[in-house]
Design a protein around this motif. Structure first.
Motif, mmCIF file in Angstrom:
data_model
loop_
_atom_site.group_PDB
_atom_site.id
_atom_site.type_symbol
_atom_site.label_atom_id
_atom_site.label_comp_id
_atom_site.label_asym_id
_atom_site.label_seq_id
_atom_site.Cartn_x
_atom_site.Cartn_y
_atom_site.Cartn_z
ATOM 1 N N CYS A 65 34.902 -57.753 -44.567
ATOM 2 C CA CYS A 65 34.498 -57.553 -43.171
ATOM 3 C C CYS A 65 35.609 -57.023 -42.273
ATOM 4 C CB CYS A 65 33.981 -58.872 -42.596
ATOM 5 S SG CYS A 65 32.547 -59.519 -43.465
ATOM 6 N N THR A 86 31.010 -55.334 -51.417
ATOM 7 C CA THR A 86 30.415 -54.575 -50.319
ATOM 8 C C THR A 86 31.382 -54.548 -49.154
ATOM 9 O OG1 THR A 86 28.192 -55.197 -51.011
ATOM 10 C CG2 THR A 86 28.445 -54.402 -48.750
ATOM 11 N N VAL A 88 31.938 -53.964 -45.406
ATOM 12 C CA VAL A 88 31.268 -53.929 -44.116
ATOM 13 C C VAL A 88 32.248 -53.495 -43.028
ATOM 14 C CG1 VAL A 88 30.029 -55.337 -42.409
ATOM 15 C CG2 VAL A 88 29.663 -55.739 -44.846
ATOM 16 N N ILE A 90 34.936 -51.622 -40.864
ATOM 17 C CA ILE A 90 35.140 -50.192 -40.608
ATOM 18 C C ILE A 90 36.633 -49.909 -40.603
ATOM 19 C CG2 ILE A 90 34.766 -48.293 -38.988
ATOM 20 C CD1 ILE A 90 32.379 -49.953 -37.888
ATOM 21 N N GLY A 113 29.637 -49.287 -49.564
ATOM 22 C CA GLY A 113 29.767 -49.473 -48.133
ATOM 23 C C GLY A 113 28.449 -49.977 -47.576
ATOM 24 N N CYS A 114 28.498 -50.464 -46.358
ATOM 25 C CA CYS A 114 27.305 -51.021 -45.728
ATOM 26 C C CYS A 114 27.350 -50.683 -44.240
ATOM 27 C CB CYS A 114 27.306 -52.532 -45.939
ATOM 28 S SG CYS A 114 25.925 -53.380 -45.189
ATOM 29 N N VAL A 115 26.341 -49.995 -43.758
ATOM 30 C CA VAL A 115 26.258 -49.630 -42.349
ATOM 31 C C VAL A 115 25.091 -50.381 -41.715
ATOM 32 C CG1 VAL A 115 25.971 -47.722 -40.734
ATOM 33 C CG2 VAL A 115 27.222 -47.353 -42.861
ATOM 34 N N TYR A 116 25.374 -51.187 -40.702
ATOM 35 C CA TYR A 116 24.349 -51.982 -40.016
ATOM 36 C C TYR A 116 23.508 -52.798 -41.000
ATOM 37 C CZ TYR A 116 25.647 -49.190 -35.998
ATOM 38 O OH TYR A 116 26.346 -48.585 -35.001
ATOM 39 N N ASN A 118 22.646 -52.075 -43.897
ATOM 40 C CA ASN A 118 21.734 -51.237 -44.689
ATOM 41 C C ASN A 118 20.290 -51.672 -44.482
ATOM 42 O OD1 ASN A 118 23.933 -49.867 -45.635
ATOM 43 N ND2 ASN A 118 23.898 -50.762 -47.672
#
Length: 171
Positions: A65, A86, A88, A90, A113-116, A118
């Protein structure tokens, strides 16, 4: 805030062992209230400590994170063979993470990666709202400070220093 939400999500998903990692020992109680069963203060030996907590196997899923190369690498090294890491957080362009070809083959881990989250809002927001209504997802538990507008600079200082969860601005 994101890390605390990830801990709650792991608890809701039924994870039996949830290891939280932070640079601040003072955040342990907050992490445990969110669902952590174990707490590790970040250091050069974090991955080894997590492996020791998991019977030397590593975690099934690591959620990073922060978005720093060192924390991404640590999450990767904490993940078991065949597990999933994963990201998260940025990170910036200057945060380069390297892997050698042999370790990618040997460990068979997945890095994503994970945006919002996913998420599909039409599908996922009603599910999240139900978790909130049922008391399983505690949004209030993410907030450690309630401040006025003039408290925003101090809240940013606390965030940078790694103190507390999130501040809620009341006006």
């Amino acid at each position: 805030g994101v890390g605390l939400a990830a801990l709650q999500a792991a608890r809701i998903a039924g994870a039996s062992k949830i290891v939280a990692v932070d640079v601040s020992p003072e955040k342990e109680q907050l992490a445990r209230e969110a669902g952590a069963t174990d707490y590790v203060v970040a250091s050069d030996t974090t991955a080894r400590e997590i492996r020791a907590l998991t019977g030397k196997q590593g975690v099934d899923v690591a959620v990073e994170c922060v978005g720093r190369a060192v924390t991404i690498r640590t999450a990767w090294e904490s993940t078991r063979r065949g597990g999933r890491t994963t990201v998260v957080g940025i990170g910036g362009k200057d945060q380069q993470v390297t892997f050698n070809a042999l370790e990618i083959f040997h460990w068979g881990r997945t890095l994503a990666g994970c945006v919002y989250g996913n998420s599909d809002p039409a599908r996922d927001l009603p599910v999240l709202a139900e978790h909130v209504r049922a008391g399983r997802l505690d949004l209030g538990g993410l907030v450690t400070d309630r401040i006025a507008l003039d408290g925003i600079p101090a809240a940013f200082d606390n965030m940078i220093a790694g103190k507390g969860g999130r501040a809620l601005v009341l006006f």
